[in-house]
Design a protein around this motif. Sequence first.
Motif, short mmCIF file in Angstrom:
data_model
loop_
_atom_site.label_atom_id
_atom_site.label_comp_id
_atom_site.label_asym_id
_atom_site.label_seq_id
_atom_site.Cartn_x
_atom_site.Cartn_y
_atom_site.Cartn_z
N ARG A 290 0.84 -1.35 -0.06
CA ARG A 290 -0.16 -0.11 0.27
C ARG A 290 0.87 0.89 -0.33
N ALA A 291 0.87 1.83 -0.89
CA ALA A 291 1.82 2.93 -1.52
C ALA A 291 0.67 4.53 -0.79
N GLU A 292 0.95 5.83 -0.37
CA GLU A 292 0.92 6.72 -0.48
C GLU A 292 1.50 7.54 -1.01
N GLN A 293 1.31 8.21 -2.21
CA GLN A 293 2.81 8.79 -2.71
C GLN A 293 1.69 10.62 -3.06
N LYS A 294 2.80 11.59 -2.91
CA LYS A 294 2.59 12.35 -3.19
C LYS A 294 3.57 13.41 -4.04
N SER A 295 2.92 14.06 -5.04
CA SER A 295 3.88 14.92 -6.24
C SER A 295 3.52 16.61 -6.13
N ILE A 296 4.63 17.40 -5.82
CA ILE A 296 4.23 18.66 -5.70
C ILE A 296 5.36 19.41 -7.43
N VAL A 297 4.36 19.77 -7.73
CA VAL A 297 5.65 20.20 -9.24
C VAL A 297 5.63 22.18 -9.19
N ASN A 298 7.23 22.49 -9.33
CA ASN A 298 7.42 23.59 -9.22
C ASN A 298 7.27 24.04 -10.38
N LYS A 299 7.09 24.69 -11.34
CA LYS A 299 7.34 25.35 -12.49
C LYS A 299 6.87 26.58 -12.71
N LYS A 300 8.17 26.74 -13.55
CA LYS A 300 8.25 28.93 -13.87
C LYS A 300 8.18 28.74 -15.72
N SER A 301 7.70 28.99 -16.68
CA SER A 301 6.81 28.72 -16.92
C SER A 301 6.87 30.11 -18.45
N HIS A 302 7.75 30.45 -19.11
CA HIS A 302 7.72 31.99 -20.91
C HIS A 302 6.94 31.54 -21.43
N THR A 303 5.97 31.77 -22.24
CA THR A 303 5.45 31.40 -23.48
C THR A 303 5.38 32.57 -24.13
N LEU A 304 6.16 32.88 -26.02
CA LEU A 304 5.63 33.70 -26.71
C LEU A 304 5.00 33.68 -28.12
N ASN A 305 4.09 34.23 -28.22
CA ASN A 305 3.50 33.56 -29.95
C ASN A 305 3.46 35.21 -30.45
N LEU A 306 4.16 34.54 -31.81
CA LEU A 306 4.21 35.42 -32.60
C LEU A 306 3.72 35.51 -33.59
N PHE A 307 2.89 36.59 -34.94
CA PHE A 307 1.97 36.27 -35.86
C PHE A 307 2.34 38.01 -36.54
N LEU A 308 2.87 37.41 -37.93
CA LEU A 308 3.26 38.67 -38.93
C LEU A 308 2.68 38.23 -40.03
N ASP A 309 1.49 38.57 -40.66
CA ASP A 309 1.41 38.92 -41.87
C ASP A 309 1.39 40.32 -43.16
N ILE A 310 2.08 40.06 -44.48
CA ILE A 310 2.52 40.74 -45.26
C ILE A 310 1.60 40.49 -46.42
N GLN A 311 0.84 41.59 -47.02
CA GLN A 311 0.41 41.43 -48.19
C GLN A 311 1.54 42.58 -48.82
N LEU A 312 2.33 41.67 -49.93
CA LEU A 312 3.05 42.03 -50.58
C LEU A 312 2.44 42.49 -52.05
N ASP A 313 1.48 42.27 -52.36
CA ASP A 313 0.35 43.16 -53.93
C ASP A 313 -0.57 42.25 -53.63
N GLU A 314 -1.67 42.80 -54.54
CA GLU A 314 -3.09 41.93 -54.74
C GLU A 314 -2.69 39.60 -55.09
N LYS A 315 -1.94 40.00 -55.10
CA LYS A 315 -1.62 38.26 -55.32
C LYS A 315 -1.08 37.45 -54.03
N ASN A 316 0.36 38.27 -53.69
CA ASN A 316 1.27 36.98 -53.09
C ASN A 316 0.87 37.79 -51.31
N THR A 317 0.49 37.11 -50.65
CA THR A 317 0.72 37.25 -49.18
C THR A 317 1.88 36.16 -49.26
N ILE A 318 2.26 36.53 -47.76
CA ILE A 318 3.91 35.79 -46.79
C ILE A 318 3.09 36.11 -44.99
N SER A 319 3.30 35.31 -44.46
CA SER A 319 3.12 34.51 -43.08
C SER A 319 4.53 34.29 -42.42
#
Length: 799
Positions: A290-319
């Motif tokens: 019979r096992a009694e177990q305990k888990s404590i997780v201490n975690k610091k996290s950084h998240t970064l999201n970037l979105f860039l859309d560039i319309q070069l002309d009427e027919k071309n777009t890059i992201s």
Amino acid sequence: MIRNFFTTLLFSLIVSLTYSQDFEITGLVLDEYKKPMVLVNVLLLTQEGDFIKGTVTNDNGFYQFSGIKEGTYQIVASYIENTVESQLIQVSKETEIETLVLNSAQQLDEVVVTQKKPILEHMADRHVFNIENTALSDNDIWSVLKRTPGVMVMNNKLLVNGSSNVNIMINGKRVNLPEEDIMNLLSGNSAGNVESIEVITSPPAKYSAEGGLLINIKMKKNLVSGYNGSVFNRYTQGVLPKHTLGMDHFFKGKKLDFSTNYSFSHNRDWTRYTDITNFFNNGQPSETWRAEQKSIVNKKSHTLNLFLDIQLDEKNTISLTSNSSYSPNGIDDYTSETEIEDTNGVTTALLAGLNISNKDVLNTAYYLDWVHKLNEKGAELSFNTHFTYYDYRINQELNNDFVEGESEFITEDTFNITSNQIINLYSAQTDLTQPFGEHSTMETGLRYASINSEASIVQSGFDQNTERVGLTESGIFNYDEKIYAGYISLNNSWENWKLNVGLRAEYTETKGELNTESIANTNSYMNWFPTMALSYTINKNAFYLKSYRRITRPRYNTINPFQYYLSANSIIEGNPNLKPAYSDYVQFDYVYDKAYKLVLFAGKKSNEQSQQVFQDNTTNIIRTQYINLESNNYYGVDASVSKDITSFWNLFLLISHYYDKDSFTDLNSNTIVENSIWTTHTRATNSFTFLNDKSLYADLTYIHFSPRISGNTKYASYGKLGLSLRKTLWNKAASISLAVEDIFNDGGIKGTRNYLDQSNSTYSRWENRLFIAGFRYKFGNTKIRDNYKRKNTEEGRRL
């Protein structure tokens, strides 16, 4: 065979360029003084009022929709508080509709221009959960997923249609994170910038056949030129506190659209487990641990999201897109106390363990997309490429104290582990979209993916004279995989019918090599994956039929041949012999009045990969290992309603009843064992809007499961109730939110394994009852927003 396959697809690309039968709709929006109105939100709707496309007027009040199929449509133009609708228009050629006239709008400090949408929308291959203007939008994305219809969260893992093979996408791009890190990423991102969540239950052939079903998180887009942003802060109190703060920024210029969001989270997660194992000797009970177990997780996290859309002309777009997550200096503190009893209930020994791990995790992904419009009829050619770098490092120290009987004889055992896994993913894909005839659009494309994983381990410290599972003291495991894929699909639309059919082919080569062994494990296989989604609507009735075939290749961390100790008698190990799994699924839906839904479904899986728990009666060790199940068969029925009961009350109610049967091979005896059950899942979500200005939102959700199975484990029933409140302030420039999850703290899960020489159980208690408080403030130019994001793309993940 591969060369012939790609030659056929290339021929299809060339031939399809000669066909195009779609049309263009143009028009003007003027004010009552006949002056052009700029940045008016213009929507193209079906005859039934379903949203198709959206745009805004230019400096001359002009708008246009391209690539429109023959049919009956309606135009709706909105600006500030005013709306004007066109008459129904029949499109069978290039169409210029009558000028729409909007009255001059009064000046307001802030206006959000939206199309009224139901909270839940049904489509042929997916359903869409719109969360804007609900109490959920100030939560984190993970909390919203817990309440999304069709999505379940069990043991902190996502399930769709009962399958744990679920891939997450953000704006159509796959999130390349291991399952255990998905929760951390989504918990650190606010849902305030989420427009909707798409649960794709029949993935089109365009998407990779890898994995199970798809959840696409669609983010909002800034429509008006200029800058706006927001800051948010969220505090969560469970047994231990958790805290997240972040900011979002949006900028739109004439040809540039940029957004970024950053968040920092400090989470302290607490979990308790109770394991009870009855070990056998020569087929007779010998000891109970019979096992009694305990888990404590201490975690610091950084998240970064970037979105860039560039319309070069009427027919071309890059992201350009980047998704990154970094978690340095994480600490896992895992303690266990095990009491060993003989068959008479007398304690014969005690075992105390302390397992401390230090972790560093980096995941960063980059995407480049290019879209080229071939003509004004809707034909376009696109190319995207993707690279992901994943680095996981862990240093672990395990200490165990053994106390035998009442003699106070104590021994100590110390074990050290240093391991690292580095994964590089690269993929490139090209797609062609081409109108074909009056009612059809063809999509076809090619894809290449290359994956390299290198895992290393150094283990030392245990007394090697003690009988245990064999250890790899040190080793390096290299795994390489290459995937060549191509697809073709045809999307057809008639007056009341829609039919999407597709076929995808994928050829895979793999090589796994452990430096301590002389023979590499190589494999290659070719598979075909058909998809189909058919819908028919008449009056208030809608009928849907869908089917698909999918593959799930082994996750890279599951094929590492190394063993990791949680305690002196509990290990987790990978399986380099895991096979790819295949899934076949068919579903029929009937929807009445867009609110009442009845679903019949059936599925079959072979070689499903599942993490299973087995007891070794020779060494008294609990082994947690990934294996291939022999088969999984299931079928059942869903009944649901999603309806506005009143002007301020929306109800979603689901009752799912299904039969589930798993067949697996017992590790000890190689005997094939079957596990089956009838299961009922119930979910009820009530969403309310209060006050005259509709500034107070409430969401009340109850979830219940009857007993269910997964592989060799049977889980007991459980249920939980959650409440969310959200109040907007200062003309909706700010909002505060309060929430309580699992109010009665009933969300603990008990799993048992009783068959052959296996007799053990695990009772897991997470921090299910949580109190959450949040604040969000928006600033900058926030006067007009739209309800849709840019064109979606995709990329796979199997970290």
